[in-house]
Design an enzyme around this catalytic site. Structure first.
Site, PDB file in Angstrom:
ATOM      1  N   ASP A   1      -6.354   0.616   0.541  1.00  0.00           N
ATOM      2  CA  ASP A   1      -6.537   0.988   1.937  1.00  0.00           C
ATOM      3  C   ASP A   1      -7.901   0.500   2.407  1.00  0.00           C
ATOM      4  OD1 ASP A   1      -8.381   2.745   0.826  1.00  0.00           O
ATOM      5  OD2 ASP A   1      -7.753   4.436   2.074  1.00  0.00           O
TER       6      ASP A   1
ATOM      7  N   LYS B   1       0.830  -1.204   0.000  1.00  0.00           N
ATOM      8  CA  LYS B   1       0.000   0.000   0.000  1.00  0.00           C
ATOM      9  C   LYS B   1       0.865   1.255   0.000  1.00  0.00           C
ATOM     10  CE  LYS B   1      -1.866   1.978   3.595  1.00  0.00           C
ATOM     11  NZ  LYS B   1      -2.658   2.325   4.790  1.00  0.00           N
TER      12      LYS B   1
END
Length: 278
Positions: free
Chosen positions: A170, A152
């Site tokens: 996310d 991420k």
């Protein structure tokens, strides 16, 4: 209701004594149907959030990497309040590598989990100095070897500091893509790879931003604003939140609020002003 041109929506309405009632869209049943849904939603998100962007403040790739580490379990607003003093004090990887732990902890304390984050940031500085001449690398394979960097964080840096496409999985993106029926996966890496297969690379970074914007402004975790959502006709989860337009409109937030409500024919009070698009 806005939809991409030439792309039919699967939701329908039926008349009731209280007026029209929207039915949920059917979840896409095949990989091709999921791809079509994903691309339709991407087109609609582009209309809803034409100016979506990374909401972390930064001027260099290193600053973005540090800000992204700080954003774990913390709002971007709080991170942006914290980083000006931090970035003024630490300007290079070498500065972070040689940081006094107590001083760094105190600077980032407002972001929470500051001891673990301090360990990651000092480790990041040391790894960059020892292995990359103090410069943040710009490949996924190298970035994920750094302290504090998972896929991420790496995709945030790649997409926003280096212009390399990447989908940032996310919590908002996980929640919304499942609500839209684009994935049933729980693992972020699997979600990323599934979405990569549905969307062209040129869309990956902006799709991430727009989904995150939508999750923060309209499709909240506990009470999504279903009755004021311009994606309602594409959403199998329509009805998880209030469907009354006035009630739902009160849940929509952000600078784009008037624009988002106008897309579904509502004014700022949630009153109808005529449908837009089609």
């Amino acid at each position: 209701m806005v939809a991409s041109q030439g792309t039919p929506t699967s939701a329908t309405t039926r008349s009731t004594p209280d007026g029209p009632r929207r039915r949920r869209a059917k979840p896409p049943a095949t990989p091709l149907a999921r791809t079509r849904r994903a691309r339709s939603i991407t087109a609609q998100l582009t209309v809803g959030y034409p100016d979506a962007h990374c909401e972390l403040d930064f001027t260099t790739p290193l600053e973005l990497g540090v800000a992204t580490i700080l954003s774990a379990q913390c709002t971007d607003v709080r991170v942006n309040q914290t980083t000006p003093a931090l970035f003024a004090r630490y300007r290079s990887a070498a500065d972070y590598a040689g940081a006094r732990r107590e001083e760094l902890e105190e600077l980032i304390r407002p972001t929470g989990f500051y001891r673990n984050k301090t360990t990651s940031i000092i480790g990041l500085g040391q790894a960059l100095v020892e292995r990359f001449d103090g410069v943040l690398p710009h490949t996924l394979e190298e970035l994920v070897t750094l302290p504090g960097f998972g896929r991420k964080t790496a995709n945030v840096v790649l997409g926003n500091a280096f212009g390399v496409p990447g989908i940032t999985v996310d919590t908002h993106l996980q929640r919304l893509t499942r609500r839209w029926g684009l994935t049933e996966a729980q693992d972020p890496v699997k979600i990323e790879l599934e979405l990569n297969a549905m969307l062209p690379p040129r869309e990956w970074t902006m799709f991430s931003h727009r989904v995150i914007f939508h999750g923060r402004r309209v499709c909240a975790a506990r009470k999504p604003a279903c009755g004021a959502c311009f994606l309602a006709s594409s959403c199998p989860s329509f009805g998880d939140g209030p469907t009354d337009p006035a009630v739902a409109a009160a849940l929509v937030t952000g600078e784009e609020r008037d624009h988002l409500l106008a897309l579904v024919g509502l004014d700022g009070d949630g009153a109808p002003v005529g449908m837009v698009g089609g």
